[in-house]
Structure formats: structure tokens, C-alpha cells
Write a protein that holds these residues in place. Structure first.
Motif, PDB file in Angstrom:
ATOM      1  N   PRO A  50      49.917  34.906  -1.321  1.00  0.00           N
ATOM      2  CA  PRO A  50      49.231  33.630  -1.586  1.00  0.00           C
ATOM      3  C   PRO A  50      48.270  33.756  -2.757  1.00  0.00           C
ATOM      4  N   GLY A  51      48.304  32.767  -3.642  1.00  0.00           N
ATOM      5  CA  GLY A  51      47.401  32.756  -4.783  1.00  0.00           C
ATOM      6  C   GLY A  51      47.897  33.518  -5.994  1.00  0.00           C
ATOM      7  N   ALA A  52      49.111  34.103  -5.912  1.00  0.00           N
ATOM      8  CA  ALA A  52      49.643  34.876  -7.043  1.00  0.00           C
ATOM      9  C   ALA A  52      49.969  33.984  -8.238  1.00  0.00           C
ATOM     10  N   ARG A  53      50.221  32.698  -7.989  1.00  0.00           N
ATOM     11  CA  ARG A  53      50.489  31.751  -9.058  1.00  0.00           C
ATOM     12  C   ARG A  53      49.582  30.537  -8.883  1.00  0.00           C
ATOM     13  N   GLN A  54      48.982  30.097  -9.976  1.00  0.00           N
ATOM     14  CA  GLN A  54      48.126  28.921  -9.952  1.00  0.00           C
ATOM     15  C   GLN A  54      48.887  27.743 -10.579  1.00  0.00           C
ATOM     16  N   VAL A  55      48.956  26.641  -9.863  1.00  0.00           N
ATOM     17  CA  VAL A  55      49.693  25.462 -10.333  1.00  0.00           C
ATOM     18  C   VAL A  55      48.735  24.497 -11.023  1.00  0.00           C
ATOM     19  N   ASP A  56      49.074  24.104 -12.248  1.00  0.00           N
ATOM     20  CA  ASP A  56      48.291  23.117 -12.988  1.00  0.00           C
ATOM     21  C   ASP A  56      48.518  21.750 -12.329  1.00  0.00           C
ATOM     22  N   MET A  57      47.509  21.212 -11.693  1.00  0.00           N
ATOM     23  CA  MET A  57      47.667  20.004 -10.883  1.00  0.00           C
ATOM     24  C   MET A  57      47.359  18.711 -11.640  1.00  0.00           C
ATOM     25  N   ARG A  58      47.135  18.780 -12.937  1.00  0.00           N
ATOM     26  CA  ARG A  58      46.881  17.545 -13.684  1.00  0.00           C
ATOM     27  C   ARG A  58      48.086  16.609 -13.590  1.00  0.00           C
ATOM     28  N   GLU A  59      47.828  15.320 -13.372  1.00  0.00           N
ATOM     29  CA  GLU A  59      48.896  14.351 -13.141  1.00  0.00           C
ATOM     30  C   GLU A  59      49.807  14.182 -14.342  1.00  0.00           C
ATOM     31  N   GLU A  60      49.258  14.350 -15.544  1.00  0.00           N
ATOM     32  CA  GLU A  60      50.071  14.132 -16.744  1.00  0.00           C
ATOM     33  C   GLU A  60      50.909  15.345 -17.127  1.00  0.00           C
ATOM     34  N   VAL A  61      50.772  16.436 -16.386  1.00  0.00           N
ATOM     35  CA  VAL A  61      51.443  17.691 -16.733  1.00  0.00           C
ATOM     36  C   VAL A  61      52.590  17.989 -15.780  1.00  0.00           C
ATOM     37  N   LEU A  62      53.734  18.398 -16.346  1.00  0.00           N
ATOM     38  CA  LEU A  62      54.808  19.008 -15.569  1.00  0.00           C
ATOM     39  C   LEU A  62      54.618  20.516 -15.671  1.00  0.00           C
ATOM     40  N   SER A  63      54.472  21.174 -14.549  1.00  0.00           N
ATOM     41  CA  SER A  63      54.266  22.617 -14.555  1.00  0.00           C
ATOM     42  C   SER A  63      55.610  23.338 -14.593  1.00  0.00           C
ATOM     43  N   SER A  64      55.597  24.583 -15.007  1.00  0.00           N
ATOM     44  CA  SER A  64      56.826  25.356 -15.067  1.00  0.00           C
ATOM     45  C   SER A  64      57.371  25.573 -13.657  1.00  0.00           C
ATOM     46  N   PRO A  65      58.646  25.317 -13.434  1.00  0.00           N
ATOM     47  CA  PRO A  65      59.209  25.520 -12.093  1.00  0.00           C
ATOM     48  C   PRO A  65      59.385  26.991 -11.731  1.00  0.00           C
ATOM     49  N   CYS A  66      59.276  27.890 -12.722  1.00  0.00           N
ATOM     50  CA  CYS A  66      59.589  29.292 -12.470  1.00  0.00           C
ATOM     51  C   CYS A  66      58.880  30.196 -13.472  1.00  0.00           C
ATOM     52  N   ASP A  67      58.866  31.479 -13.166  1.00  0.00           N
ATOM     53  CA  ASP A  67      58.498  32.481 -14.161  1.00  0.00           C
ATOM     54  C   ASP A  67      59.641  32.555 -15.164  1.00  0.00           C
ATOM     55  N   ALA A  68      59.353  32.666 -16.443  1.00  0.00           N
ATOM     56  CA  ALA A  68      60.453  32.640 -17.416  1.00  0.00           C
ATOM     57  C   ALA A  68      59.966  33.025 -18.808  1.00  0.00           C
ATOM     58  N   ILE A  69      60.942  33.250 -19.664  1.00  0.00           N
ATOM     59  CA  ILE A  69      60.722  33.323 -21.106  1.00  0.00           C
ATOM     60  C   ILE A  69      61.294  32.049 -21.699  1.00  0.00           C
ATOM     61  N   VAL A  70      60.509  31.343 -22.474  1.00  0.00           N
ATOM     62  CA  VAL A  70      60.974  30.080 -23.050  1.00  0.00           C
ATOM     63  C   VAL A  70      62.025  30.362 -24.116  1.00  0.00           C
ATOM     64  N   GLY A  71      63.178  29.711 -23.972  1.00  0.00           N
ATOM     65  CA  GLY A  71      64.229  29.805 -24.979  1.00  0.00           C
ATOM     66  C   GLY A  71      64.168  28.598 -25.900  1.00  0.00           C
ATOM     67  N   ALA A  72      65.325  28.119 -26.316  1.00  0.00           N
ATOM     68  CA  ALA A  72      65.367  26.937 -27.179  1.00  0.00           C
ATOM     69  C   ALA A  72      64.689  25.760 -26.469  1.00  0.00           C
ATOM     70  N   CYS A  73      63.948  24.957 -27.226  1.00  0.00           N
ATOM     71  CA  CYS A  73      63.247  23.818 -26.653  1.00  0.00           C
ATOM     72  C   CYS A  73      62.926  22.832 -27.764  1.00  0.00           C
ATOM     73  N   GLY A  74      62.622  21.608 -27.377  1.00  0.00           N
ATOM     74  CA  GLY A  74      62.276  20.602 -28.377  1.00  0.00           C
ATOM     75  C   GLY A  74      62.917  19.267 -28.074  1.00  0.00           C
ATOM     76  N   ARG A  75      63.124  18.475 -29.119  1.00  0.00           N
ATOM     77  CA  ARG A  75      63.697  17.146 -28.962  1.00  0.00           C
ATOM     78  C   ARG A  75      65.200  17.199 -28.765  1.00  0.00           C
ATOM     79  N   VAL A  76      65.689  16.326 -27.895  1.00  0.00           N
ATOM     80  CA  VAL A  76      67.123  16.097 -27.790  1.00  0.00           C
ATOM     81  C   VAL A  76      67.510  15.207 -28.960  1.00  0.00           C
ATOM     82  N   GLU A  77      68.461  15.655 -29.766  1.00  0.00           N
ATOM     83  CA  GLU A  77      68.878  14.890 -30.942  1.00  0.00           C
ATOM     84  C   GLU A  77      69.998  13.944 -30.533  1.00  0.00           C
ATOM     85  N   GLY A  78      69.602  12.718 -30.177  1.00  0.00           N
ATOM     86  CA  GLY A  78      70.567  11.790 -29.594  1.00  0.00           C
ATOM     87  C   GLY A  78      70.878  12.283 -28.196  1.00  0.00           C
ATOM     88  N   ARG A  79      72.076  12.857 -28.026  1.00  0.00           N
ATOM     89  CA  ARG A  79      72.430  13.490 -26.752  1.00  0.00           C
ATOM     90  C   ARG A  79      72.893  14.921 -26.984  1.00  0.00           C
TER      91      ARG A  79
END
Length: 291
Positions: free
Chosen positions: A81-110
Motif C-alpha cells: 500500500p502506498g507504493a504508487r501515488q495517484v494524481d487525483m486532479r479532475e482534469e488529469v488522466l493518470s497513467s494506467p501502468c508503470d511504463a516507458i513512453v513510446g510514440a505519442c502525440g496527435r492523431v493525424e486524422g485517423r
């Protein structure tokens, strides 16, 4: 200088890893690993973990238990318990998992990119039964779980999972070397599409993608294990509500989760390709007027 040598060594290891996993029967090896990991023998688990540590930076210091009955028991470990702290701000989506971020950004159309110069369409990833229009010109973020990481994933915000689509496929390695060499890799692998709606009404999609040695995904809310030999229904309507940070399921080993959100979101400060992130940290920020 030491950092340069470390990065070069890591890239060489991943290159060798790709060459090896590209030359073997991936699904057969994945089945074999699945059976081996389930063998209940604390001694075998201890020995296997010792070998595992020779190749990864496995850290079990925050695990709820320190003795494991099997490799599977270690792969799917809970945390203290307490090993991970969840950012509870309403405007924020928190990471669902431990990870290394790969490609990210805008979807170009679809269209989305798994790596520079390697695009794929959302429709190919989601499957022919799914409508991807909600995420057109939105945002996406790829989260790669290494084998040594914590493998459970959690709700990024208060939300309801409304539908799950299971798509059978291969078990290609999903490390950066493979993503630069195999076109549309995520669209080839075993995966599930979790169509989810935030409490505020916006849709999001959480797409866990399997990889070699890890084509198993447990979804607690369906009491279901999706894997390479799964023979059940592929379209799974549901109505499962979660509070932010609540556990949704787990991978058996390590893999990738891709998160899609509609227009109106942006990456949180400090989140970019190569960033290592922990479950609960700020991932995406909502910029709607009510935020």
C-alpha cells in the motif's frame, strides 16, 4: 560517457533480442512460457527470478510479498500500500501502468505512428467492428511495459468500460527495435480494445497489446483471461465502473498499452517519448472549459 556506453549496450541487447525473437515460433514459445510460469514451485520460482535478474533491472522491493509460488505469481505481483501515488486532479488522466513512453502525440486524422516513418490506422488497430471517429484528430500515447515492471493496470480516471473487443493475432516483440522494423506491428499482435467513457462523458480507448511470452490479459470486470488460445466471444459488451486508480486487470509478463483520447487533451508536462512513468502519475490533461 558512461551514459552513452549504457545506451549503446541497451540498443545492442534489444537488437539481438529482436533477431532472436524474429527467428523462432513466437506463439509456440509464448504457450510454453505460459505453462512454465504457472508451475507452482517456490524453489523453481526463486531460481528463475535469479536468472531473470541477470537480464533485467527487476526490483521487487515494493512488492507486497517477497516469496513467490511461481513465476506467474511474481509477474502479476501486487504492491505494498502506498507504493504508487495517484494524481487525483479532475482534469488529469493518470497513467494506467508503470511504463516507458513510446510514440505519442496527435492523431493525424485517423492515422497513428508506432515509430518514426511507421504509421498505422486506428481502424486496423481497433478492428472492423469499431467506430474510431471519436478519436479523429485526438491524442494517443503508447506505454511500453518491460518484463521487470509492475504488470497490473488501473483506471486513469473515474470511468465506465462499456465494451471490450478481443482481436486474435501474433506475438511479435514490441521493443523499440521491432517497432522500427515491422510495419503495423501493433495491428498484427493479439490485443483487446476497451471502449471506456469518463464520468465527464468523454470517450477514451485503452488498448492492451500482447507480445512474445505475454499473450495473456486478465480483465477482472469480466472475470476473463484473454490469450492466444481464447475461443470465446470476441465482442464483449459490459458496464463496469471504476474509480480513478482502481485496478482493472493485469498482463502476464510485460507488453504495451495504447491510450486514445478525443480532441481537448494534451500531454502533461514532462511526458514525452522515452520518459519512464509510474502508474498514477499525470499522463494527459483535459483542457475543456469546465476544467
Amino acid at each position: 560517457m558512461n551514459m552513452t556506453i549504457s545506451v549503446r549496450k541497451m540498443l545492442q541487447q534489444e537488437d539481438l533480442n529482436f533477431l532472436l525473437t524474429n527467428r523462432i515460433p513466437r506463439i509456440a514459445l509464448t504457450r510454453l512460457m505460459g505453462k512454465f510460469s504457472q508451475i507452482r514451485s517456490p524453489l523453481l520460482a526463486k531460481m528463475s527470478i535469479a536468472v531473470w535478474r541477470l537480464f533485467t533491472d527487476l526490483d521487487l522491493s515494493d512488492a507486497k510479498k517477497q516469496r513467490f509460488d511461481s513465476l506467474h505469481d511474481c509477474f502479476t505481483r501486487e504492491l505494498v500500500p502506498g507504493a504508487r501515488q495517484v494524481d487525483m486532479r479532475e482534469e488529469v488522466l493518470s497513467s494506467p501502468c508503470d511504463a516507458i513512453v513510446g510514440a505519442c502525440g496527435r492523431v493525424e486524422g485517423r492515422q497513428v505512428f508506432q515509430a518514426k516513418g511507421f504509421p498505422y490506422s486506428m481502424q486496423d488497430l481497433f478492428g472492423p467492428s469499431q467506430d474510431t471517429s471519436a478519436f479523429q484528430d485526438g491524442m494517443f500515447i503508447t506505454l511500453r511495459l518491460t518484463s521487470a515492471m509492475y504488470h497490473r493496470f488501473h483506471a486513469p480516471q473515474d470511468c465506465t468500460v462499456e465494451h471490450v473487443t478481443h482481436i486474435a493475432g501474433d506475438t511479435w516483440n514490441v521493443n523499440p527495435i521491432a517497432l522500427k522494423r515491422v510495419e503495423r506491428l501493433f495491428c498484427r499482435n493479439e490485443r483487446a480494445v476497451l471502449r471506456t467513457r469518463l464520468k465527464s462523458g468523454e470517450p477514451i480507448a485503452i488498448v492492451p497489446v500482447a507480445a512474445i511470452l505475454v499473450a495473456s490479459l486478465r480483465l477482472h470486470f469480466l472475470d476473463l483471461l484473454l490469450h492466444v488460445d481464447y475461443q470465446g466471444a470476441n465482442e464483449l459488451p459490459c458496464q463496469a465502473s471504476f474509480n480513478k486508480g482502481e485496478e482493472m486487470g493485469w498482463f502476464q509478463h510485460g507488453s504495451t498499452i495504447i491510450v486514445f483520447v478525443p480532441k481537448g487533451f494534451e500531454l502533461c508536462p514532462g511526458v514525452s517519448t522515452g520518459t519512464q512513468i509510474r502508474m498514477g502519475q499525470a499522463l494527459l490533461k483535459h483542457q475543456s472549459p469546465q476544467a
